[in-house]
Write an enzyme that holds these catalytic residues in place. Sequence first.
Site, PDB file in Angstrom:
ATOM      1  N   GLY A   1       0.766  -1.177  -0.040  1.00 57.02           N
ATOM      2  CA  GLY A   1       0.061  -0.146   0.001  1.00 57.02           C
ATOM      3  C   GLY A   1       0.854   1.280   0.018  1.00 57.02           C
ATOM      4  CB  ALA A   2       2.198   3.674   1.726  1.00 57.15           C
TER       5      ALA A   2
ATOM      6  CG  ASN B   1      10.908   4.797   1.502  1.00 55.56           C
ATOM      7  OD1 ASN B   1      11.418   3.723   1.994  1.00 55.56           O
ATOM      8  ND2 ASN B   1       9.956   4.806   0.486  1.00 55.56           N
TER       9      ASN B   1
ATOM     10  CD  GLU C   1       2.912   4.166   4.854  1.00 53.27           C
ATOM     11  OE1 GLU C   1       3.889   3.975   5.269  1.00 53.27           O
ATOM     12  OE2 GLU C   1       2.082   3.344   5.141  1.00 53.27           O
TER      13      GLU C   1
END
Length: 693
Positions: free
Chosen positions: A99-100, A103, A135
């Site tokens: 999905g993500a 970083n 995230e």
Amino acid sequence: PAEDGWVRHEFAKTRPIQSYLVALAVGPYEERIAADIPATALRAEPIPLRGFAAIGKRDKLAESLDITDEMLLWQESYFDYPYPYGKLDLIAAPEFAYGAMENAGAIIYREAALLMDEQTSLARRRGVLTTHAHELGHQWFGNLVTPKWWNDIWLNEAFATWISYKTMHAVDPDGEWNLSPILAGLSAMGSDSLVAARQIRNPINANGDILDAFDAITYRKGGSVLNMFETYLGEEDFRAGIRLHMKRFEDGVADADDFMQSIADGSGQPEIVSSFTSYISQPGIPSLDVAVSCPAPDAGLITITQKRYAPLGSDIDPDAQVWEIPFAARINGPTGDRTIRQMLKDRVTEIPLDGGCADWVMPNADGTGYWRFDTGSDNLNALIDAYDSLSDGEQILFADALESGFRAGRISIEDLKRGIEATTSGHPRAVSEATGVIPTLNRLLDESGQENLRAWVQATYGPLAEYLESRPATALSQQEVLLRDKIYSLLLEYGDRPEDRSALLDRAQRYIGANGIPDQSALPPEDLGIAMKIGAEDGGPAFYDAATAYLPSVTNQTERRTLLAALANRGDESMVEDLFAESLKGSYSADEVFAVVSSALSNDSAKDRAWEIFMAEFDAIVARMPEIRKPQLAGMTGYVCSVQKSSDIAAFFETKSALIPGYERSLAQGVERAQLCSALKTQKALDVKNAFQ
């Protein structure tokens, strides 16, 4: 200096970053520069914010970029720690299996997890926003403070899941995001009901165990357990522990013991450690048998017996485990309405109720506890009668208790039906939760019984659908809009709405251009999935041909996946054969191939043919899969409802083990699901048949 046309890029020095968080994205991207996130009392410098998407898709970054400052500023305030990484880039990758990925300062998303436009449904928009908040939360939990080893990856993912809901509740209070951790916990309970369930903090003994750890137990159960302990400790005390943890381990590593000690020290409640440990270090769902009695006219009694939840046909030993449970129950009686809280440490606990006998006991106050409950028929019926008095979270947990009790053989089909009927007057998410058992009931019935089930579903949910559909969208809450769409689809599939079904088929045909030019205005995005399913079922080969001709013009990942999954799950054998053939030709992305395969293998009308093709072409199909999906294929054994068939399929997967490393738990869970399905059919089909004669 650069030579002969080369361009030299120099990057600013960062603070320490774990090696797995370093990323470089290169490709035909367009840049969208957003306003800097302003400086604050915590952070002297503004944060440059940019978005990147494939050429032609830059404008679809706008909504995610626009809300980023609110999310990040709230999270900075919560942690009492400034955003650590100087700048923030959001990158929408055209092909990305996850999905993500969080970083540091350069978050990469699958396009469908970041881009939004007018064709994005409310449900998908909510999914995009929670992924984004998740995230961003990782920039502290995971990036600033990193787990020492993979067995504590839950510290990353459970926390990011939990903080995403808190973030969204802060920036969008009308969305009722406070209910999300409750719903997340319930969505993990299917996996957690299995003998082969993982524990939250699970040993990592091989590389395959790492991918195995990225599942509903880590994310959703973990997030729900954090929510439970926050509720028990109190929001301020829990946050004090989080803030202490960030400062203790900034730019370093920590494990679960470190985290729990930070929570204990920050909250001033050291006894929480043993309770927390009991939840993260063993699998399964605590199941509380709550007996309400009245030994004297002026004194009630609650007797709580804890076991591990076990559905019919399970090999789980219910008496083999004990948790330390931060129990909370809501009591209604002569002394009024009150909540009692007590840490349950023993298998059996008695809680006296001074002042009189309880009229009813809700054994999960506000629904924030990660446990299931059974209760006697008298208390169950009292809860049904008092259903409208329960809080939103309590109504959701009551709905779960109906289905889980039925699957465990503790609730009769008659009580199940009565309970479901009661939920229709409650909170939209409780209504939605209660509908989850209807497909199971349908599979337990013959054709005549299915007709009667459709009549009951129509009678139960038809009036609610009419009410929701009669109101303008602006007069509905987000949860009511989601329920309206859910009930609309439910009645088209399991109710009695032939005219609506025919009208939707017509709109689906116009959408894909079956009789001319495709017209996207024919369907709102929330109707796309059910429309494509009905098109595949009722539209025949002409619809399939038009849909597959339309597909190459579609660049929206969500739309493509929705269309392919619907065709594979509801099409006939010839459609399934063609979809497999196109998958092997390379017509679809790796993630789309997984959607086709998983949907076809669970297609009730064509699954036998789908499994034949899947086994015959297994090596070629696996080669087209993202790495993270390969071991998950073995779990699809659970799509059959036969002990013999699941055994045969398991034997096949064993011969292909080298191609799907880390498959073992997935396969064990798939076989177990098939066995549980068979057991439920054996033990409950007759009761269900009699209830729908």
